[in-house]
Each structure stands twice: as structure tokens, then as C-alpha cells.
Design a protein around this motif. Structure first.
Motif, PDB file in Angstrom:
ATOM      1  N   LEU A 199      57.732  11.373  12.198  1.00 16.91           N
ATOM      2  CA  LEU A 199      58.355  10.727  13.347  1.00 16.91           C
ATOM      3  C   LEU A 199      58.113   9.216  13.313  1.00 16.91           C
ATOM      4  CD1 LEU A 199      57.211  13.228  16.141  1.00 16.91           C
ATOM      5  CD2 LEU A 199      59.289  13.319  14.737  1.00 16.91           C
ATOM      6  N   PRO A 200      59.089   8.420  13.767  1.00 12.85           N
ATOM      7  CA  PRO A 200      58.905   6.963  13.806  1.00 12.85           C
ATOM      8  C   PRO A 200      57.829   6.584  14.825  1.00 12.85           C
ATOM      9  CG  PRO A 200      61.228   7.579  14.054  1.00 12.85           C
ATOM     10  CD  PRO A 200      60.435   8.825  14.241  1.00 12.85           C
ATOM     11  N   VAL A 201      56.819   5.865  14.397  1.00 16.85           N
ATOM     12  CA  VAL A 201      55.712   5.527  15.300  1.00 16.85           C
ATOM     13  C   VAL A 201      56.192   4.645  16.446  1.00 16.85           C
ATOM     14  CG1 VAL A 201      54.958   3.447  14.080  1.00 16.85           C
ATOM     15  CG2 VAL A 201      53.296   4.818  15.353  1.00 16.85           C
ATOM     16  N   GLU A 202      57.271   3.895  16.226  1.00 19.00           N
ATOM     17  CA  GLU A 202      57.782   3.020  17.294  1.00 19.00           C
ATOM     18  C   GLU A 202      58.431   3.822  18.423  1.00 19.00           C
ATOM     19  OE1 GLU A 202      60.800   2.913  13.860  1.00 19.00           O
ATOM     20  OE2 GLU A 202      58.618   2.808  14.129  1.00 19.00           O
ATOM     21  N   GLN A 203      58.605   5.125  18.222  1.00 20.54           N
ATOM     22  CA  GLN A 203      59.161   5.971  19.278  1.00 20.54           C
ATOM     23  C   GLN A 203      58.084   6.836  19.948  1.00 20.54           C
ATOM     24  OE1 GLN A 203      62.874   7.061  16.583  1.00 20.54           O
ATOM     25  NE2 GLN A 203      63.245   7.753  18.674  1.00 20.54           N
ATOM     26  N   LEU A 204      56.827   6.507  19.687  1.00 18.80           N
ATOM     27  CA  LEU A 204      55.723   7.248  20.289  1.00 18.80           C
ATOM     28  C   LEU A 204      55.016   6.397  21.329  1.00 18.80           C
ATOM     29  CD1 LEU A 204      54.141   8.828  17.067  1.00 18.80           C
ATOM     30  CD2 LEU A 204      55.838   9.849  18.612  1.00 18.80           C
ATOM     31  N   ALA A 205      54.569   7.057  22.397  1.00 23.37           N
ATOM     32  CA  ALA A 205      53.798   6.388  23.447  1.00 23.37           C
ATOM     33  C   ALA A 205      52.499   7.144  23.651  1.00 23.37           C
ATOM     34  CB  ALA A 205      54.594   6.339  24.750  1.00 23.37           C
ATOM     35  N   ALA A 206      51.461   6.427  24.050  1.00 19.77           N
ATOM     36  CA  ALA A 206      50.150   7.035  24.282  1.00 19.77           C
ATOM     37  C   ALA A 206      49.919   7.203  25.777  1.00 19.77           C
ATOM     38  CB  ALA A 206      49.057   6.156  23.681  1.00 19.77           C
ATOM     39  N   HIS A 207      49.628   8.433  26.173  1.00 16.86           N
ATOM     40  CA  HIS A 207      49.382   8.760  27.588  1.00 16.86           C
ATOM     41  C   HIS A 207      48.035   9.483  27.643  1.00 16.86           C
ATOM     42  CE1 HIS A 207      50.990  10.081  31.675  1.00 16.86           C
ATOM     43  NE2 HIS A 207      49.879  10.781  31.543  1.00 16.86           N
ATOM     44  N   PHE A 208      46.960   8.697  27.713  1.00 22.63           N
ATOM     45  CA  PHE A 208      45.624   9.275  27.596  1.00 22.63           C
ATOM     46  C   PHE A 208      44.879   9.242  28.932  1.00 22.63           C
ATOM     47  CE2 PHE A 208      45.673   7.692  22.929  1.00 22.63           C
ATOM     48  CZ  PHE A 208      46.468   8.770  22.568  1.00 22.63           C
ATOM     49  N   HIS A 209      44.356  10.381  29.300  1.00 14.27           N
ATOM     50  CA  HIS A 209      43.545  10.469  30.511  1.00 14.27           C
ATOM     51  C   HIS A 209      42.084  10.173  30.174  1.00 14.27           C
ATOM     52  CE1 HIS A 209      46.392  12.785  33.387  1.00 14.27           C
ATOM     53  NE2 HIS A 209      47.087  12.045  32.549  1.00 14.27           N
ATOM     54  N   ASP A 210      41.354   9.733  31.184  1.00 17.38           N
ATOM     55  CA  ASP A 210      39.996   9.227  30.964  1.00 17.38           C
ATOM     56  C   ASP A 210      38.923  10.176  31.487  1.00 17.38           C
ATOM     57  OD1 ASP A 210      38.516   7.157  29.773  1.00 17.38           O
ATOM     58  OD2 ASP A 210      38.077   6.275  31.726  1.00 17.38           O
ATOM     59  N   THR A 211      39.228  11.445  31.533  1.00 20.12           N
ATOM     60  CA  THR A 211      38.324  12.442  32.107  1.00 20.12           C
ATOM     61  C   THR A 211      36.933  12.387  31.484  1.00 20.12           C
ATOM     62  OG1 THR A 211      40.293  13.820  32.304  1.00 20.12           O
ATOM     63  CG2 THR A 211      38.180  14.866  32.784  1.00 20.12           C
ATOM     64  N   TYR A 212      36.867  12.191  30.176  1.00 14.98           N
ATOM     65  CA  TYR A 212      35.585  12.133  29.461  1.00 14.98           C
ATOM     66  C   TYR A 212      35.252  10.708  29.002  1.00 14.98           C
ATOM     67  CZ  TYR A 212      35.534  17.211  29.451  1.00 14.98           C
ATOM     68  OH  TYR A 212      35.511  18.519  29.851  1.00 14.98           O
ATOM     69  N   GLY A 213      35.928   9.725  29.590  1.00 11.58           N
ATOM     70  CA  GLY A 213      35.631   8.336  29.252  1.00 11.58           C
ATOM     71  C   GLY A 213      36.086   7.904  27.874  1.00 11.58           C
ATOM     72  N   GLN A 214      37.073   8.603  27.306  1.00 14.83           N
ATOM     73  CA  GLN A 214      37.506   8.311  25.944  1.00 14.83           C
ATOM     74  C   GLN A 214      38.832   7.568  25.855  1.00 14.83           C
ATOM     75  OE1 GLN A 214      35.440   9.534  23.066  1.00 14.83           O
ATOM     76  NE2 GLN A 214      34.247   9.365  24.952  1.00 14.83           N
ATOM     77  N   ALA A 215      39.489   7.321  26.978  1.00 11.05           N
ATOM     78  CA  ALA A 215      40.860   6.818  26.935  1.00 11.05           C
ATOM     79  C   ALA A 215      40.998   5.493  26.194  1.00 11.05           C
ATOM     80  CB  ALA A 215      41.417   6.695  28.350  1.00 11.05           C
ATOM     81  N   LEU A 216      40.183   4.496  26.515  1.00  8.17           N
ATOM     82  CA  LEU A 216      40.328   3.195  25.862  1.00  8.17           C
ATOM     83  C   LEU A 216      40.034   3.271  24.370  1.00  8.17           C
ATOM     84  CD1 LEU A 216      38.825   0.697  28.470  1.00  8.17           C
ATOM     85  CD2 LEU A 216      41.232   1.133  27.956  1.00  8.17           C
ATOM     86  N   ALA A 217      39.027   4.037  24.000  1.00  6.70           N
ATOM     87  CA  ALA A 217      38.716   4.208  22.578  1.00  6.70           C
ATOM     88  C   ALA A 217      39.886   4.863  21.850  1.00  6.70           C
ATOM     89  CB  ALA A 217      37.444   5.048  22.407  1.00  6.70           C
ATOM     90  N   ASN A 218      40.486   5.855  22.497  1.00  8.51           N
ATOM     91  CA  ASN A 218      41.629   6.531  21.885  1.00  8.51           C
ATOM     92  C   ASN A 218      42.841   5.599  21.805  1.00  8.51           C
ATOM     93  OD1 ASN A 218      40.042   8.806  21.709  1.00  8.51           O
ATOM     94  ND2 ASN A 218      40.895   9.773  23.542  1.00  8.51           N
ATOM     95  N   LEU A 219      43.019   4.773  22.841  1.00  6.06           N
ATOM     96  CA  LEU A 219      44.131   3.824  22.820  1.00  6.06           C
ATOM     97  C   LEU A 219      43.964   2.795  21.707  1.00  6.06           C
ATOM     98  CD1 LEU A 219      44.742   3.198  26.628  1.00  6.06           C
ATOM     99  CD2 LEU A 219      46.283   4.318  25.008  1.00  6.06           C
ATOM    100  N   LEU A 220      42.742   2.378  21.448  1.00  3.70           N
ATOM    101  CA  LEU A 220      42.504   1.430  20.360  1.00  3.70           C
ATOM    102  C   LEU A 220      42.926   2.049  19.022  1.00  3.70           C
ATOM    103  CD1 LEU A 220      41.426  -1.245  19.338  1.00  3.70           C
ATOM    104  CD2 LEU A 220      39.141  -0.234  19.276  1.00  3.70           C
ATOM    105  N   VAL A 221      42.605   3.312  18.832  1.00  4.13           N
ATOM    106  CA  VAL A 221      43.029   4.000  17.609  1.00  4.13           C
ATOM    107  C   VAL A 221      44.553   4.068  17.535  1.00  4.13           C
ATOM    108  CG1 VAL A 221      43.033   6.226  16.413  1.00  4.13           C
ATOM    109  CG2 VAL A 221      40.906   5.339  17.384  1.00  4.13           C
ATOM    110  N   ALA A 222      45.193   4.362  18.668  1.00  3.27           N
ATOM    111  CA  ALA A 222      46.652   4.426  18.693  1.00  3.27           C
ATOM    112  C   ALA A 222      47.277   3.073  18.359  1.00  3.27           C
ATOM    113  CB  ALA A 222      47.126   4.906  20.058  1.00  3.27           C
TER     114      ALA A 222
END
Length: 303
Positions: A199-222
């Protein structure tokens, strides 16, 4: 990381945020929230959901909300539509952007919308066809991309299968939802590596919840993987219904603070978003969940 330095924020507070808050706000307050968010420079603001008010009372009168907005101001107001009835109502009040939602977990699909993944995709087919015929922008959400409250960890291949099916139905963008917030940077990296093969990465969006405090770290990877669309919720509105008392959506203020520090452009005023978050939280009777919002507000007081 990709060299382009522009990131699009999709503000989820008026829909995904408020629908997971205990209080149901009036349409007038919801309209004012959206208008205030637009004044900060946000250009993509999810305005509501055309679902049964019996099941989601917080989204009642989404038609009133959408019809009250200026659709010629260069701002997109996507709305969630689960079926043709919702689509027709949304179209009648001026919707130009609509979204459908599926799950990567079979158990979640059956418990959340009472049908299998395959059945949900077939339900969406006429909605997608109608949206495309009307020239509307179509977005697809995939829930539970890294974990399910019933099945545990979800394999990336399952996410790929659903994401590919939504794109085949005509979705221009796929929002990858870590619904219960159990994802980690390693899981995020693995998921995006599998998806990027097809899939084209430019057509993907990140929707991460922070329940375990991981959202920003996961967004950085994205971001490092090339994703340039991020879903976030002002003041961290919303929660995680599968983890009582836990935070849910990542706060728009937290995301903006990180992006600003990385030199990535959004066109959004962080201080303005902090003000909007404080305002809506007064209506909800609770403090902002966003750490950046709290820190910036405290710094203002101390100065």
C-alpha cells in the motif's frame, strides 16, 4: 525519515473524542468547538457520526452540527457513516467527506457492529459507491490494528487484508487505529513494514491511542516510516472503553509539541489548541488529559 516536513493533523475531538466522553454536549457547543478548532489552523476536523443516537447519544444531532458549519472555508469536515441511511442524511446536510470503519479483529467486528469483517465490508460497498459517484472524499478506518480486547495481539497481515479491501472500495486514505493503545514501537514498525510492501504509505494515517503511554513513541516510528497524516484529539478527549479509567486518544497538544520540536510543519497554533482544550474541558467538567496542555497552561500561570 522522509524529507518532506509537512504533516496533516486530523482533529478527532468532536467525534471520536466526544463519543467516548460520559457527558453528551449540545449541538451548539459542538459547533462552537469545531469553529474554535478551525481558528487554530486545523484544516481536517471530524465533525460527527451519523449513527443511531440510541447507541451513541453523544453524536445525536450530527446533522444539525454539520449543517451549521461553513463548507466553503477551505476546511474539511469528515463524518462517519455506517450505512446508506447515515450516508443519505449526511449528504442532505452538505457532507463532502465521509468515512467508513472496519476492524482487523473478527471478534471486535462481531461485538462492535454485530457482523463479520467480510459482512461489514459488503455493508460499506453501496456507501462507498455512492460517495464516489457524488465526488466525495472517502476515508476508511481500521480498528484494532495492533491489539484487540478479545483476541489479544493482531497480526499485520490481517490489517493489510482489511486495508487493501477498503482501498479497493475506493477509500483514498486508511486510518490505522490502535484502538486499545497496546501497540509498541516495535509492533508499529512491523505493521508499517508489512503494509508498505503493498500500500502507498502516503495514503496511510496513524490513529494511536495513549492507553499505555505509547502513542507518541509509536507516532515517531510512523513518521520515520513516511506517514504524514496523524489523527489526534484536542485535550486528549475520549477514553478507552476497554480499560476503565484509562486515557484514550493521543492529545493534539502533545502531538503538536513533538512535531514542532522536530521542525515538522502543521500550520496549527499550539497555544490556540491549548486554549480550545481548556474551554471544552470546562464544559465536560474535567481537566485536559494532554500532558503538553497541562504543562503549557501551568507555565502561563507561573509567568
Amino acid at each position: 525519515m522522509r524529507t518532506d516536513d509537512r504533516v496533516t493533523l486530523v482533529e478527532m475531538g468532536p467525534r471520536d473524542g466526544l463519543q467516548n466522553e460520559a457527558a453528551a454536549l449540545t449541538p451548539a457547543v459542538r459547533v462552537e468547538l469545531i469553529r474554535r478548532l478551525a481558528s487554530t489552523g486545523l484544516t481536517h476536523i471530524e465533525a460527527g457520526a451519523f449513527v443511531s443516537p440510541k447507541w451513541v447519544p453523544q453524536m445525536a444531532a450530527s446533522d444539525t452540527v454539520l449543517s451549521s458549519l461553513d463548507h466553503d472555508a477551505g476546511i474539511r469536515y469528515p463524518v462517519l457513516v455506517p450505512n446508506m441511511k447515515g450516508f443519505e442524511t449526511a449528504r442532505a446536510v452538505g457532507a463532502r467527506d465521509v468515512s467508513v470503519f472496519a476492524a482487523a479483529s473478527e471478534s471486535f467486528s462481531r461485538k462492535n457492529i454485530n457482523c463479520s469483517i467480510a459482512e461489514s465490508l459488503e455493508r460499506f460497498r453501496p456507501v462507498c459507491e455512492a460517495a464516489r459517484a457524488e465526488g466525495m472524499r472517502l476515508r476508511g478506518y481500521v480498528s484494532c490494528v495492533m491489539g484487540c480486547p478479545y483476541e489479544g495481539p493482531i497480526q499485520p497481515q490481517a490489517v493489510l487484508t482489511v486495508s487493501r479491501a477498503l482501498m479497493e472500495l475506493g477509500c483514498e486514505e486508511i486510518s490505522l487505529g490502535d484502538t486499545i493503545g497496546t501497540g509498541t514501537p516495535a509492533a508499529t514498525r512491523q505493521l508499517l513494514a508489512v503494509l508498505a510492501d503493498e500500500l502507498p504509505v502516503e495514503q496511510l494515517a496513524a490513529h494511536f491511542h495513549d492507553t499505555y503511554g505509547q502513542a507518541l513513541a509509536n507516532l515517531l516510528v510512523a513518521l520515520e516510516a513516511g506517514v504524514r497524516v496523524i489523527d489526534a484529539s484536542v485535550a486528549g478527549l475520549g477514553g478507552c472503553p476497554y480499560a476503565k479509567g484509562a486515557s484514550g486518544n493521543v492529545g493534539t497538544e502533545d502531538v503538536l509539541y513533538m512535531l514542532n520540536g522536530m521542525g515538522l510543519e502543521t500550520g496549527v497554533d499550539l497555544d490556540g489548541v491549548v486554549d480550545v482544550g481548556a474551554w471544552i474541558c470546562e464544559h465536560l467538567g474535567r481537566p485536559p488529559a494532554s500532558k503538553a496542555a497541562r504543562a503549557l497552561a501551568a507555565r502561563r500561570v507561573s509567568n
